[in-house]
Scaffold this active site. Structure first.
Site, PDB file in Angstrom:
ATOM      1  N   TYR A  57      25.390 -15.129  -8.329  1.00 56.63           N
ATOM      2  CA  TYR A  57      24.655 -13.933  -8.712  1.00 56.63           C
ATOM      3  C   TYR A  57      25.611 -12.732  -8.803  1.00 56.63           C
ATOM      4  O   TYR A  57      26.821 -12.885  -8.736  1.00 56.63           O
ATOM      5  CB  TYR A  57      23.490 -13.705  -7.755  1.00 56.63           C
ATOM      6  CG  TYR A  57      22.467 -14.817  -7.834  1.00 56.63           C
ATOM      7  CD1 TYR A  57      21.820 -15.091  -9.037  1.00 56.63           C
ATOM      8  CD2 TYR A  57      22.183 -15.629  -6.732  1.00 56.63           C
ATOM      9  CE1 TYR A  57      20.900 -16.130  -9.141  1.00 56.63           C
ATOM     10  CE2 TYR A  57      21.264 -16.667  -6.829  1.00 56.63           C
ATOM     11  CZ  TYR A  57      20.626 -16.920  -8.032  1.00 56.63           C
ATOM     12  OH  TYR A  57      19.734 -17.956  -8.133  1.00 56.63           O
ATOM     13  N   GLY A 100      25.609 -12.273  -1.487  1.00 61.90           N
ATOM     14  CA  GLY A 100      26.856 -12.232  -2.234  1.00 61.90           C
ATOM     15  C   GLY A 100      27.328 -13.620  -2.611  1.00 61.90           C
ATOM     16  O   GLY A 100      28.535 -13.878  -2.644  1.00 61.90           O
ATOM     17  N   ALA A 101      26.378 -14.512  -2.910  1.00 65.97           N
ATOM     18  CA  ALA A 101      26.713 -15.920  -3.129  1.00 65.97           C
ATOM     19  C   ALA A 101      26.023 -16.477  -4.367  1.00 65.97           C
ATOM     20  O   ALA A 101      25.380 -15.757  -5.134  1.00 65.97           O
ATOM     21  CB  ALA A 101      26.320 -16.737  -1.889  1.00 65.97           C
ATOM     22  N   ARG A 127      31.428 -28.176  -0.748  1.00 63.73           N
ATOM     23  CA  ARG A 127      30.826 -29.469  -1.057  1.00 63.73           C
ATOM     24  C   ARG A 127      31.831 -30.593  -0.838  1.00 63.73           C
ATOM     25  O   ARG A 127      33.034 -30.425  -1.022  1.00 63.73           O
ATOM     26  CB  ARG A 127      30.358 -29.504  -2.512  1.00 63.73           C
ATOM     27  CG  ARG A 127      29.267 -28.506  -2.825  1.00 63.73           C
ATOM     28  CD  ARG A 127      27.965 -28.885  -2.191  1.00 63.73           C
ATOM     29  NE  ARG A 127      26.891 -27.998  -2.623  1.00 63.73           N
ATOM     30  CZ  ARG A 127      25.654 -28.051  -2.129  1.00 63.73           C
ATOM     31  NH1 ARG A 127      25.356 -28.910  -1.192  1.00 63.73           N
ATOM     32  NH2 ARG A 127      24.730 -27.218  -2.566  1.00 63.73           N
TER      33      ARG A 127
END
Length: 302
Positions: free
Chosen positions: A118, A114-115, A205
């Protein structure tokens, strides 16, 4: 291990046919013979695809008609087609069947992807999802489809065999959210009711703030909310990973690029040995000899 549900992405393995299931059995058995635990990551790329990779050259599917660029190898992805509401149960069923096939092939479980921009991530992120039905708008509606998949997979193979990967803070393939903290926390709480084994989340990040690189967000609220095993990923070194575990920031740390380049990474970490440098140019090539299998092990005498 990532498995596309159809031919929507080049050079990826599959697990939607009987032949594929049979082909995976000796591979899974070989991993088990070495004492490994083997989960199969199941995914759908959604709009990250092109007509050439789709059955009959049709448009890729997504939560939206909005496309994303760039694509792969310098080519743009093709404009997607918004899924009709009545088509969504069919995609949920595709994930259920993939999970069942994975268990039949001998995998220990599946990780629902689920990342990374996509299909599931496209639905969850408000900068992509522009729907006005029950699968769009509010946070609850945007997360409805991924959670329906979690429920279907859990019902098919058992919660103890199911994990999920999320990247609420990321903007891969233009899939970002205006409130990633709320999204991550909502999903961490929502999957608790299904009792899944683990949640695998990509670390935010670092960004440059006043000439210093800092991480502006933390996975700690998600870690505290989720009741199963929590896995953090995202550029960790040996020391960073050890500190995260010592500080109870995460239960496990996932390593990607370092593991690609160091097939004996746990041993190297254990004795603090030097690491092979990875080569990005060979990350996404189909060559069975170059890139994934040619990095050296430590010398047996070391």
């Amino acid at each position: 291990m990532m498995m596309s549900h159809d031919g929507s992405y080049p050079e990826t393995p599959g697990i939607w046919t009987k032949e594929q299931v049979e082909a995976w059995k000796p591979i899974v058995e070989a991993v088990h013979e070495k004492g490994g635990i083997f989960f199969c990551q199941i995914w759908h790329v959604g709009r990250a695809s092109s007509y050439a990779f789709q059955p009959n050259g049709q448009a890729p599917i997504s939560c939206t008609n909005k496309g994303v660029t760039p694509g792969l190898d310098g080519m743009d992805w093709s404009p997607p087609r918004r899924l009709n509401t009545d088509e969504i149960p069919g995609i949920v069923n595709d994930f259920r069947l993939a999970a069942r096939n994975a268990i039949e092939a001998g995998f220990d479980g599946v990780e629902i992807h689920g990342a990374n921009g996509y299909l599931l991530d496209q639905f969850m992120k408000d900068q992509v999802n522009d729907r006005t039905d029950q699968y769009g708008g509010s946070l609850e509606n945007r997360c409805r489809f991924p959670l329906e998949i979690v429920e279907a997979v859990v019902n098919e193979i058992g919660a103890e065999r199911v994990g999920m990967r999320l990247s609420p803070y990321a903007s891969y393939m233009e899939a970002s959210d205006s409130n990633p903290e709320a999204l991550g926390l909502y999903m961490a709480n929502a999957v608790n009711k299904f009792g899944i084994l683990y949640l695998h989340v990509i670390e935010p990040r670092m960004i440059k703030i006043n000439d210093k690189y800092e991480t502006p967000h933390s996975l700690l609220p998600m870690r505290k909310a989720f009741k199963g095993t929590f896995i953090a990923a995202g550029g960790y070194t040996r020391d960073d990973g050890n500190k995260a575990i010592a500080d109870n920031y995460s239960d496990l740390i996932a390593y990607g690029r370092l593991f690609l380049a160091n097939p004996d990474l746990p041993r190297r970490f254990q004795i603090d040995a030097p690491l092979n440098k990875y080569n990005r140019n060979t990350f996404y090539i189909p060559d069975p000899v170059v890139g994934y299998t040619d990095y050296p092990f430590l010398d047996d005498s070391s």
